[in-house]
Design an enzyme around this catalytic site. Structure first.
Site, PDB file in Angstrom:
ATOM      1  N   ALA A 189      31.697  31.675  46.647  1.00 32.10           N
ATOM      2  CA  ALA A 189      32.511  32.071  45.709  1.00 32.10           C
ATOM      3  C   ALA A 189      33.064  33.162  45.396  1.00 32.10           C
ATOM      4  CB  ALA A 189      32.404  31.256  44.681  1.00 32.10           C
ATOM      5  N   GLY A 190      32.351  34.636  46.565  1.00 36.31           N
ATOM      6  CA  GLY A 190      33.060  36.239  45.999  1.00 36.31           C
ATOM      7  C   GLY A 190      34.687  35.942  46.024  1.00 36.31           C
ATOM      8  N   ILE A 192      36.009  37.079  48.743  1.00 33.64           N
ATOM      9  CA  ILE A 192      36.415  35.964  50.573  1.00 33.64           C
ATOM     10  C   ILE A 192      36.647  34.623  50.415  1.00 33.64           C
ATOM     11  CG2 ILE A 192      36.108  35.436  53.356  1.00 33.64           C
ATOM     12  CD1 ILE A 192      35.433  39.150  52.985  1.00 33.64           C
ATOM     13  N   VAL A 277      29.447  35.073  52.550  1.00 34.78           N
ATOM     14  CA  VAL A 277      28.559  35.434  51.298  1.00 34.78           C
ATOM     15  C   VAL A 277      28.197  37.339  51.666  1.00 34.78           C
ATOM     16  CG1 VAL A 277      26.895  33.339  51.105  1.00 34.78           C
ATOM     17  CG2 VAL A 277      26.538  35.375  53.470  1.00 34.78           C
ATOM     18  N   ALA A 327      40.198  48.235  51.848  1.00 35.48           N
ATOM     19  CA  ALA A 327      40.653  48.571  52.880  1.00 35.48           C
ATOM     20  C   ALA A 327      41.238  50.428  52.007  1.00 35.48           C
ATOM     21  CB  ALA A 327      41.523  48.669  53.229  1.00 35.48           C
ATOM     22  N   HIS A 451      62.715  44.537  30.999  1.00 35.16           N
ATOM     23  CA  HIS A 451      62.845  43.162  31.114  1.00 35.16           C
ATOM     24  C   HIS A 451      64.002  42.221  31.356  1.00 35.16           C
ATOM     25  CE1 HIS A 451      62.469  40.326  27.988  1.00 35.16           C
ATOM     26  NE2 HIS A 451      64.195  39.654  27.248  1.00 35.16           N
TER      27      HIS A 451
END
Ligand code: FAD
Length: 478
Positions: A189-190, A192, A277, A327, A451
């Site tokens: 669950a990183g 990627i 992973v 990158a 704004h």
């Protein structure tokens, strides 16, 4: 073709092609070698980023986000979406056309800058000799004055769930699905895993993310990570922490995955699995034993802060060296090295590398976290602005998230900025510039922001550092 070059760059990914173009701009006779071939067997530059990384993932993230907005956000705005449907084949076609345009664009840039491009596998030997081998021709030996190694990285495979490029795939395979898997398991669950999980979940997959670590996004600010977990759960991403995959078995067209968590061994059945992973440097068969360049225990090329390897005149940049596998970090290293070869003295500021996760809401940060500063014993003040209080956020249904500014308590200098919210990937550039120029929170507070914009959240968070935010109830005043 001359077999002597001032600069030989190995790898035409973002790190390598930036290095090659800048070297040529600076007047060097430059060769760039890459082994990435398209389906026609032609060299396709751009590396992981353009071919199977940043760009194709963002094409699918943007398309799936638009679909998800149309499905759940548009009716409240008075926009009818009867008959709304997805066409995955067309989404993939769009993605492929973006990749084709950009990779052809890089070929054109290399050519127009006078970089000689060679297709094949490069191996560095002693005395800066580079041997380029390919199936099409006999090996060519090139003598270089300077070498820039930019071989990038590839996905890590795990024994407990081996990729078969069919049911079990890596990130590259997960960008190629031609249909929406009913049940999709993602190992990791990183960044990627979350991005790919978001794509397929928005398109209708039931997504379960199995993460071995107990903490969620440990590199991010704790409050941001907590908010992100809340938002992702709301989106029905089933994120299971402390879940270590121990084995997997194919069963017909499905895979049964066994994992261990605090309650014992569990199992889940999926139609597809994505193994996300992490990535490892692509340095196998890059260096002859007498190249003079060393690898560390994990295969990264050892370099100093200026990307110089142990061999004089040989540099290494991008994913294959220490630091964030991003990158833009590789691009800046590539430019720095080319300029240092010219005798200039640029540096990469590794303290201001922006980190972005392109989920919705987006997550972005730069600089230090509160936890990191506490560990270093540095005192700081914090200003937080919740996007729920943003006028533009309300007008555009983008009220999820927050902006946090962390400033040194003695000097008020900004030490870190953390965001979760719409357009955080764009907004973070403001924080990077502020930090590069050594801005204080007060400097940002004294700067005028248009704004109504989402970026006013950054302004208000900076004002909140001294308790002077206008659109939130300030408890502390300094
Ligand atoms: P690469 O892009 O991996 O390029 C290396 C090149 O070298 C390749 O073309 C390869 O063919 C060539 N090569 C390797 N060895 C040799 C050899 N011996 N001879 C000849 N050629 C060789 N990063 C971001 O910053 N933002 C994002 O949004 C983002 N999203 C991502 C999404 C996914 C799904 C993935 C997988 C990655 C993502 N990344 C992202 C990471 C990013 O793609 C990498 O950090 C980046 O591509 C690294 O650049 P590089 O030039 O070092 O290496």
């Amino acid at each position: 073709m001359s077999e002597k070059f001032d600069v030989v760059v190995v790898g035409a990914g973002p790190a390598g092609y930036h290095a090659a173009i800048r070297a040529a701009q600076l007047g060097f006779n430059t060769l760039c070698v890459d082994q990435w071939l398209n389906e026609k067997g032609e060299l396709q530059p751009g590396g992981t980023c353009l071919n199977v990384g940043c760009i194709p993932s963002k094409a699918l993230l943007d398309a799936s986000h638009k679909y998800s907005q149309a499905k759940s956000g548009f009716p409240a705005l008075g926009i009818q979406t009867k008959g709304l449907a997805i066409d995955v084949a067309q989404m993939q076609k769009h993605k492929r056309s973006v990749v084709a345009s950009l990779t052809q664009g890089v070929s054109g840039l290399l050519k127009s800058n006078g970089v000689v491009v060679m297709s094949g596998h490069a191996k560095l030997g002693a005395g800066k000799q580079v041997t380029v081998s390919s199936d099409q021709a006999s090996p060519v030996v090139v003598q270089a004055e300077h070498v820039i190694l930019a071989p990038g990285s590839s996905p890590i495979d795990i024994e407990a769930c081996r990729c078969d490029d069919d049911i079990v795939v890596d990130s590259t395979g997960a960008l190629e699905f031609e249909g929406v898997p009913k049940r999709l398991g993602i190992i990791g669950a990183g960044v990627i895993g979350l991005e790919l999980g978001s794509v397929w979940s928005r398109l209708g997959s039931e997504v379960v993310l199995l993460e071995a670590m107990d903490s969620f996004l440990p590199g991010a600010d704790t409050q941001v990570a907590k908010e992100a977990l809340k938002q992702f759960k709301r989106q029905k991403l089933d994120i299971r922490l402390g879940a270590k995959v121990v084995d997997s078995q194919k069963s017909g067209t499905q895979v049964v995955v066994r994992y261990e968590d605090s309650e014992g061994t569990q199992s889940e059945t999926f139609d597809r699995i994505v193994v996300a992973v992490g990535r490892r440097p692509q340095t196998a068969d890059l260096l002859a034993s007498d190249s003079g360049v060393s690898l560390d225990a994990r295969g990264f090329i050892e370099v100093d802060e200026h990307c110089q390897t142990g061999a004089p005149g040989v540099f290494a940049v991008g994913d294959a060296v220490r630091g964030a596998m991003l990158a833009h970090k590789g691009m800046e290293e590539g430019l720095m090295v080319a300029e240092r070869i010219k005798g200039k003295k640029p540096q990469v500021d590794y303290d201001t590398v922006p980190m972005v996760i392109y989920t919705h809401p987006e997550i972005a940060w730069v600089g230090q976290t509160e936890d990191g500063l506490k560990q270093k014993g540095i005192e700081f003040n914090v200003g937080v602005f919740p996007m729920a209080a943003s006028g533009r956020g309300m007008a555009s249904q983008e009220t999820a998230g927050l902006v946090k500014v962390i400033a040194d308590s003695a000097s008020d200098r900004v030490l870190g900025v953390h965001m979760i919210g719409a357009h955080a990937s764009e907004l973070i550039a403001e924080a990077v510039i502020a930090m590069e120029f050594g801005a204080s929170a007060e400097d940002i507070g004294l700067t005028m922001f248009a704004h109504p914009t989402i970026s006013e959240g950054f302004h208000e968070a900076a004002l909140a550092v001294s308790g002077h935010a206008i659109h939130i109830a300030n408890r502390k005043r300094r």
